[in-house]
Design an enzyme around this catalytic site. Structure first.
Site, PDB file in Angstrom:
ATOM      1  N   THR C 288       0.788  -1.219   0.000  1.00 55.12           N
ATOM      2  CA  THR C 288       0.000   0.000   0.000  1.00 55.12           C
ATOM      3  C   THR C 288       0.831   1.284   0.000  1.00 55.12           C
ATOM      4  OG1 THR C 288      -1.580   1.319   1.249  1.00 55.12           O
ATOM      5  CG2 THR C 288      -0.229  -0.172   2.509  1.00 55.12           C
ATOM      6  N   ARG C 320       1.130   8.689  -7.884  1.00 57.17           N
ATOM      7  CA  ARG C 320       1.558   7.351  -8.273  1.00 57.17           C
ATOM      8  C   ARG C 320       2.250   7.305  -9.633  1.00 57.17           C
ATOM      9  NH1 ARG C 320      -3.803   4.145  -6.065  1.00 57.17           N
ATOM     10  NH2 ARG C 320      -3.127   4.193  -3.887  1.00 57.17           N
TER      11      ARG C 320
END
Lengths: 284, 319, 615
Positions: C288, C320
C-alpha cells in the site's frame, strides 16, 4: 526426565473418572515420577465457567498456578481440558494480565509469578518414550489400539503448541513404545462432544457413535485416550450413543495411564479397569 | 509427487491423481499448485480464487482432511507439516454442499449471516451526518473479528456442523454477531446476541477447530464464549446450555470449589432429567460417583480465599 | 423481508417468471413458471433493478436502490461470492474531508484530484465528488465500519500521495476489506438478494434502451436472459490486461466495459491505466501507498532516496504515476537490483518500528512474508510498479445520475468513467469513488425503474441464443490443448506490459497492434476441452480473456492516438502534455463488425486553472 510434579487431578478424577486417578498414581512410582497433589486446587472452569464469568475463571486458574509455584514444581495434569484452561490462563497472565490478577490474588495473600510450566502426562511420556520403553514389562504386542487424541490435547495450537495439530504423533509414539499396534483410525482427531452433551445431545451422540464405529471398523481392540473427559464420553455414553444410531459395535475405552499400567505389568485392579463401563477386562 | 484430488462433475464423485515434479511447485503456494495443475495438466479442474493475497477468502480447500486458505499456505509449510509425504489429498471444504470439484455453495452461509442481524445499529448519540466516536481500547476489542474474510475454513472443520447443521451455524457467523455485539458504538448488543442464542449459540462442542484453523487467527470459540457470557449477563440464561455453564460456575464459586457431577446433571436439566438419571445410576453402579456428594462435597482448602479473590475481581470490574 | 432466504424466495421476490420465450431454464426457475407478474409479459426472468458486481460500488448501489423504493426488486449478480471483489484488496484508505481544522476543504480535495489526474478530470464532477466523499466517511462510520481512531476517538487519517492535506481515512491497512464487509453487512441488513456464481455475458440495448443482460449460471451452465428495467454495471476494472503484472484480483477482467463496447456504448479514456509504484517484485500484489504515507522510503542500489532526483518537495509521496516512472527510470539506468522481470528497488519501512508496522501495516507485512519470504519489520522489501487501477471505463453522462447514454443502463465504481480521476487517480480516491458513485447509481437506477417499462426482450433473446451456441462451439468440439488459453493469456499480459506499460512509444504501440490482431485470431480459433456445463471455470476464463482482449484493443487505440504525455499515459516520443490538442477524453466505440472507432470529448474545465503539473 523431570521427576517431580505439582499434580492437578481435575474434578473428574475425583469422581466419575476415579480410575484415571488410580492408574496415574499406580504408574507414577514405577516410572520414577513423584506426583504431589496441589493442595486446595479448584475447578479449572472446564471450558464452561468462562461462559458465565471469564474473569472469575482466570482468577481461579491464576490461584491454581500460584499454588503450584509455592511448591516450586511444574504442573502436570492428565485432563486435556484442565491442560488447556491452565495453559491458556498462564498465557493470558504472562502476556499482560499478571499485574491486574495479582491484585485480586492478594486478597488471599497469594501471588502469581509465572515460574511453573504446565504439561500433560501424554507429553511427558512422549518426550521420554525411550525410557518408557525400557520399563515395559509386558509389551502389548497383541493389542490393536485406536488412539483418540481429544481436542484439548492438540487444539488450539496457540495455547497447546506441543506438536502439529493436524498431524500429531506423540500419542502414537507412546503407544508404540508400549509395544501395541496403532491402527489407522480416521476419527483420531475428532471431537467426542463431551462439552455439549447437555445442550446438543443429539449431535453429541452421533459424534460419539461415529468415533466408536470408526475405531471398530479399523479392527481396534480398544480406544485409548489421554483425556478423562473423552474417556467418560466414549465409555459412559457409548451404549446410549450406539442405540441412538442403531450401531452394534461396542469397544472398551481406556485411559492412557491404564494402558501404560498394563504394559508396566501393573495389576488391572490397581488400574481401576473394573470401573470402566464398557467391559475392559479382556484387554488386561 | 502426487496430488489426489476429490472431484465432482455435477453428477458423480471420483478421485483423480495428478503427478507433478516437486521442483515445479515447491516454491509455490497451495493455490499456486492448484493453478499449476489446472493450467498444465487439466483445465477441467474447478476451484475458486480471486485475490491470491489472503484477503478475499475465495480459495479455502482441505489438505489431508484439514482446511487451509490456499493462497496463504506455502507448499514448504505443508511439506513440513506432513513430514516426508509425497502424496497429498486435496478436497473441498467440508460442511458445505459441493457444487463442483473444490467449489462449494456459499448461499446457505450467507443466509445464516442474515440471521444474526448484520449491520451496526448505532447508539442515538451518533448520527449518519457526523459519524461515531470510539476510543482505542473499544476499537481493539472488535478489530480482530473484523479480520474475518469469510473463507469458510472454520466452518469446514467444525465438529458440530458435521454432526448436525440444522441447529447450528458456521463459527464465523457467531464471530460476526460478536463483532457487532461487542462494538462500543452498538445501541443494543442483544439484537445480535439474541439472534445468536436462537440459532444454536449453546450448541458449540468446544472442539476449537475453528480457532485452530483460522488463517486470520480469529477464535470462533472465544467469540462464542464472549456471546454466551454477554447473554448470561443480560439475563438471557434459560435453557440447558446456560444452566450447564452456570453449574460449573456455581460449584467453583458458591459451593465446594470443585465440580459435583450429580449436581451438574440436576442443575443442568432439572428434576425432569429422567434420561440422565440412567447415566447417574450407571456411574454409581460402576462405583464412579459418590451419591453422598449430592449433599455437597468437601469444600477445598482455601475456598474462602478463592471466593474473596473472585469477589475482588468482580468488584474491580464493576467500577 | 423474510429472514430465511432461500433461492426459491429469491426467485419469487425478484419476480422472476419463466415462460415460452425463455430459452433455458433451471429446475428451480421452472418451478416458478406459474407465477407471473403483470408488468412483464415476455415471460422472461426479470427484476426491477439488476446490479452486476459485488464490490463496494455494487453493494452500495443495491442498498441505495432498496432505500429509494423498498417495493422494487433489487438483485445483485456476481460471478463469485459477494466478498471476493477487488475492493476487498484495497489497503491504504479512503479520502474524504471530515476535518477542516487544518485548513482542508472539499475544494482542496477536488483541486488535488484534478491536479493528480493531470487535468483530464471533469472539474465540476471533481468538486461534487469531494463533497460527497466527506459525507460518505461519516455515513460509513455510522454503518459500523471500524475505522482506525485518533486519540480523540475520531476517524484516523494518514497522508496519501498527491494530497496537499492529510485526508486519507483508514482502517489499518485493510481499509478495502473492512469497507467491503461493512457494505456487505449493510446489504444483508437491507434485504438485498444475491445471485452468486452468475456471470454476465452481454448487455442488450434495443432501440437505444437497456432491456437486460444475458447471464450464465456458472453452477448449471444455463445461459439465460434476465430482463430488468434498469441495470447497473459495477464490474470493476480491466487491469488484468497486464495479466501477471497487476495488483488486482484474477476476476478484474473488464466484463462490464467489454459488454458495453459490444452493446455499442462508449469506453472512455481506456488508455488511462494506473501503475502503482509498489507492487511486490514477485507477483505484483500491492504494498500500500500507506507504507509511504506512514513514512516508508524508496532506495536504489546506491542506498539513495532517489525520489529527491525527481520530486524533491514531495519525495515518496508524489502521485503514483510520477513515483512509478521514477522507479522504472532508476531500474532502466542501472540503479535498481536484479534483471528484467525480476528487477526491483527497495521500499524501507524498518525505521517505523515493529509496533507501528503491526498496528498500521500488518497486511503488507503478511504480503512480504507470503510473496517475498521476508519480514519487512527487519529489512526493506523488493518492489516494482504494478498495474493497479483503470481510470478509464464505461462512459456515464454525469455524477448526478451515473447513467450511461443508454436509458436504463448505469455504471458505477471502477467500471465507470465519470472522469473524477482523469489521467491518474490519487491514492484513497478509489474507495470513495466506489462508495459515492455506487450510491448515486443505485438511487437513480431505482428512480428510473419506478417509471420505466420492460423492453420487448427480442434482442436479448437473440443474444442469449448466440451465447448458447457459442458455448457449444467452443467447448463441444473435443479439440484444444490444456495450455492454449493460458499461454495466450500470459502472452497478452506480457505484450501489453512491454508495449503499453509505463513507457509508451509509437513504434511499440504499433507493434502491439499487430500482436493484438494475432491474439484475436488465436482467440477466435481457441477451443476449450471441457464440455461439462457444470461450473466450467475454464469457459469463464475463456469469456474473461475475450473481454480482456477487447479492453486491450480499446486501450491501445486511445494510447496510440493520444500523442502526448499525461498522468499515467507516458509517451517517450511526446514527452509534454499537449492541452491544445488533448485536453480531451478519448471515446472508443465498436461497431457490429468488431471495428473500433475513436472520437474525442472536451474535458469540463471549471474553477481550477489548467497549469503545469508540478509538485
Amino acid at each position: 526426565m523431570q521427576k517431580e510434579f505439582a499434580f492437578f487431578p481435575g474434578c473428574v478424577l475425583t469422581q466419575a473418572a476415579i480410575e484415571a486417578k488410580m492408574s496415574i498414581e499406580a504408574i507414577a512410582p514405577v516410572l520414577g515420577i513423584t506426583l504431589k497433589e496441589i493442595k486446595g486446587w479448584s475447578c479449572c472452569g472446564a471450558s464452561q465457567a468462562q461462559d458465565v464469568d471469564p474473569l472469575a475463571t482466570l482468577v481461579a486458574n491464576a490461584r491454581n498456578l500460584a499454588l503450584a509455584e509455592q511448591m516450586k514444581l511444574p504442573v502436570l495434569t492428565t485432563c486435556s481440558t484442565c491442560l488447556l484452561m491452565l495453559r491458556r490462563a498462564k498465557a493470558q497472565l504472562d502476556n499482560g494480565q499478571k499485574e491486574k490478577i495479582n491484585t485480586y490474588l492478594a486478597k488471599g495473600n497469594m501471588n502469581y509469578q509465572g515460574t511453573s510450566e504446565v504439561t500433560s502426562l501424554l507429553w511427558l511420556l512422549a518426550q521420554n518414550a525411550e525410557e518408557l520403553k525400557s520399563k515395559v514389562k509386558k509389551p502389548l504386542s497383541k493389542l490393536k489400539v485406536a488412539v483418540f487424541y481429544g481436542c484439548h490435547s492438540i487444539r488450539p495450537s496457540k495455547d497447546l503448541g506441543f506438536e502439529s495439530s493436524t498431524n500429531p504423533t506423540s500419542f502414537e509414539t507412546v503407544v508404540r513404545a508400549l509395544g501395541a499396534e496403532v491402527v489407522p483410525f480416521t476419527k483420531r482427531l475428532d471431537c467426542c462432544g463431551f462439552h455439549a452433551v447437555y445442550p446438543a445431545e443429539k449431535s453429541v451422540m452421533k459424534m460419539t457413535s461415529g468415533i466408536v464405529n470408526s475405531a471398530a471398523e479399523s479392527k481396534a481392540d480398544c480406544v485409548v485416550t489421554p483425556c478423562p473427559l473423552c474417556q467418560m464420553q466414549l465409555d459412559i455414553y457409548q451404549d446410549d450413543a450406539q442405540e441412538t444410531t442403531k450401531s452394534k459395535a461396542r469397544l472398551p475405552v481406556i485411559h492412557l495411564a491404564q494402558l501404560v499400567g498394563l504394559a508396566l505389568g501393573i495389576d488391572a485392579k490397581k488400574l481401576g479397569l473394573d470401573y470402566n463401563v464398557i467391559d475392559a477386562s479382556k484387554i488386561a | 509427487m502426487k496430488f489426489i484430488i476429490d472431484r465432482f462433475d455435477g453428477k458423480k464423485n471420483y478421485q483423480q491423481t495428478y503427478t507433478v515434479e516437486k521442483q515445479d511447485i515447491e516454491a509455490l503456494t497451495l493455490l499456486g499448485t492448484l493453478l499449476f495443475i489446472k493450467q498444465h495438466l487439466d483445465l477441467t479442474l474447478n476451484f475458486t480464487a480471486s485475490c491470491r493475497m489472503a484477503i478475499c477468502g475465495a480459495c479455502g480447500v482441505r489438505v489431508n482432511g484439514h482446511a487451509y486458505l490456499g493462497c496463504d499456505t506455502k507448499m514448504t509449510e505443508l511439506f513440513e507439516e506432513y513430514k516426508d509425504a509425497d502424496t497429498f489429498r486435496i478436497s473441498p471444504l467440508a460442511n458445505y454442499t459441493v457444487l463442483s470439484d473444490l467449489v462449494v455453495d456459499w448461499e446457505p452461509a450467507i443466509e445464516n449471516l442474515r440471521k444474526i442481524k448484520p449491520g451496526l445499529v448505532a447508539k442515538d448519540e451518533f448520527s449518519e451526518k457526523e459519524g461515531c466516536r470510539q476510543n482505542q481500547e473499544q476499537y481493539d476489542r472488535i478489530v480482530g473479528q473484523w479480520d474475518c474474510i469469510l473463507c469458510g475454513v472454520c466452518a469446514s472443520e467444525c465438529n458440530k456442523l458435521t454432526a448436525d447443521h440444522s441447529d447450528y451455524m458456521e463459527p464465523f457467523v457467531f464471530t460476526h454477531a460478536w463483532k457487532l455485539a461487542n462494538d462500543s458504538r452498538s445501541k443494543d448488543p442483544m439484537i445480535h446476541t439474541k439472534a445468536a442464542v436462537m440459532n444454536g449459540l449453546w450448541n458449540c462442542v468446544h472442539c476449537h477447530e475453528c480457532t485452530n484453523r483460522c488463517p486470520k487467527h480469529i477464535s470462533g470459540a472465544e467469540d462464542i464464549a464472549g456471546l454466551r457470557a454477554l447473554a448470561m449477563r443480560k439475563g438471557l440464561n434459560s435453557g440447558v446450555g446456560p444452566a450447564h455453564a452456570k453449574s460449573f460456575y456455581t460449584d467453583l464459586v458458591e459451593d465446594s470449589g470443585r465440580l459435583n457431577e450429580i449436581r451438574l446433571a440436576l442443575r443442568t436439566e432439572g428434576v425432569s432429567t429422567v434420561a440422565r438419571a440412567g447415566t447417574a445410576i450407571t456411574l454409581m453402579r460402576a462405583g464412579k460417583m459418590n451419591p453422598l456428594e449430592i449433599f455437597g462435597g468437601h469444600e477445598i482448602e482455601g475456598h474462602k480465599d478463592l471466593v474473596k479473590m473472585i469477589e475482588a475481581a468482580k468488584a474491580a470490574n464493576k467500577e | 423481508m423474510s429472514e430465511q432466504f432461500t433461492r426459491r424466495e429469491f426467485l419469487q421476490s425478484a419476480c422472476i417468471t419463466m415462460g415460452a420465450l425463455c430459452v433455458s431454464t433451471t429446475g428451480v426457475e421452472k418451478a416458478f413458471a406459474a407465477s407471473s407478474t403483470s408488468t412483464n409479459s415476455s415471460g422472461m426472468p426479470s427484476c426491477d433493478v439488476l446490479i452486476i458486481g459485488t464490490g463496494a460500488a455494487g453493494l452500495r448501489a443495491a442498498v441505495a436502490a432498496r432505500k429509494k423504493n423498498p417495493k422494487l426488486s433489487v438483485v445483485v449478480v456476481s460471478k463469485v461470492m459477494p466478498s471476493r471483489s477487488a475492493t476487498t484488496m484495497a489497503e491504504g484508505g479512503i479520502n474524504g474531508v471530515i476535518d477542516f481544522s487544518e485548513g482542508d476543504s472539499f475544494e482542496l480535495h477536488a483541486k488535488d484530484t484534478v491536479k493528480g489526474g493531470d487535468f483530464l478530470v471533469d472539474q465540476d464532477t471533481a468538486m461534487k465528488f469531494a463533497t460527497y466523499a466527506g459525507a460518505a466517511i461519516h455515513e460509513l462510520d455510522y454503518l459500523g465500519m471500524p475505522f482506525s481512531r485518533d486519540s480523540k476517538g475520531r476517524v484516523d487519517k494518514r497522508y496519501a500521495g498527491g494530497a496537499s492535506k492529510i485526508r486519507c481515512n483508514f482502517a489499518s491497512d485493510k481499509t478495502g476489506h473492512i469497507l467491503t464487509h461493512t457494505c456487505l453487512d449493510d446489504a444483508l441488513k437491507h434485504g438485498v438478494k444475491f445471485l452468486m456464481d452468475h456471470h454476465m455475458l452481454d448487455i442488450s440495448i434495443e432501440n437505444g434502451h437497456c432491456e437486460g443482460v444475458v447471464l450464465r449460471n456458472v453452477r448449471t451452465g444455463d445461459i439465460a436472459p434476465v430482463r430488468a428495467k434498469s441495470v447497473i454495471l459495477a464490474t470493476g476494472g480491466y487491469t488484468r490486461v497486464f495479466w501477471n503484472r497487476t495488483s488486482t484480483p484474477y476476476i478484474a477482467t473488464g466484463d462490464g466495459a467489454a459488454a458495453a463496447l459490444r452493446a455499442g456504448l462508449t469506453f472512455k479514456d481506456p488508455e488511462m491505466l494506473q501503475f502503482h509504484p509498489t507492487g511486490v517484485c514477485h507477483g505484483g500484489t500491492l504494498i500500500t501507498e500507506a507504507a509511504r504515507g506512514e513514512g516508508g522510503i524508496l532506495l536504489n542500489n546506491l542506498g539513495e532516496r532517489f525520489m529527491k532526483r525527481y520530486v524533491p518537495n514531495k519525495m515518496e509521496l508524489a502521485p503514483r504515476d510520477i513515483v512509478a516512472r521514477s522507479i522504472e527510470m532508476e531500474i532502466r539506468e542501472g540503479r535498481g537490483f536484479g534483471h528484467d522481470m525480476e528487477a526491483y528497488v527497495l521500499l524501507d519501512v524498518t525505521h517505523l518500528g515493529k509496533e507501528k508496522i503491526m498496528r498500521n501495516l500488518p497486511q503488507i507485512r503478511h504480503i512480504g512474508l507470503l510473496f517475498e519470504n521476508m519480514d519487512l519489520v527487519e529489512k526493506p522489501i523488493a518492489i516494482r510498479p504494478t498495474a493497479h487501477y483503470s481510470m478509464g471505463g464505461i462512459h456515464v453522462n454525469s455524477l448526478d445520475t451515473m447513467a450511461t447514454p443508454a436509458p436504463g443502463l448505469f455504471a458505477a465504481g471502477e467500471a465507470a468513467c465519470v472522469s473524477i480521476h482523469g489521467a491518474n487517480r490519487l491514492g484513497g480516491n478509489s474507495l470513495c469513488d466506489a462508495t459515492v458513485t455506487g450510491k448515486i447509481a443505485g438511487t437513480n437506477a431505482a428512480e428510473y425503474a419506478e417509471k420505466a417499462d420492460f423492453g420487448t426482450g427480442k434482442r436479448l433473446n437473440d443474444l442469449t441464443l448466440k451465447w448458447i451456441s457459442h458455448f457449444k462451439e467452443v467447448t463441444g468440439s473435443g479439440k484444444g490443448n490444456v495450455n492454449d488459453m493460458y499461454a495466450l493469456r500470459e502472452e497478452m499480459g506480457a505484450a501489453n506490459w512491454y508495449n503499453m506499460g509505463i513507457f509508451r512509444t509509437e513504434s511499440k504501440l504499433l507493434a502491439l497492434a499487430d500482436k493484438h490482431a494475432e491474439f484475436q485470431a488465436r482467440y477466435d480459433a481457441l477451443r476449450i476441452p471441457n464440455s461439462n456445463p457444470v461450473f466450467n471455470t475454464a469457459f469463464t476464463e475463456y469469456v474473461e480473456l475475450g473481454n480482456l482482449l477487447l479492453a486491450s484493443r480499446a486501450a491501445l487505440m486511445g494510447a496510440t492516438a493520444r500523442k502526448e504525455s499525461r498522468g499515467s499515459h507516458f509517451r517517450e516520443d511526446y514527452l509534454k502534455r499537449d492541452d491544445e490538442n488533448f485536453l480531451k477524453h478519448s471515446m472508443v466505440t465498436m461497431d457490429e463488425s468488431g471495428k473500433m472507432h475513436l472520437a474525442w470529448k472536451d474535458v469540463v474545465v471549471g474553477q481550477f486553472k489548467i497549469e503545469e503539473r508540478k509538485y
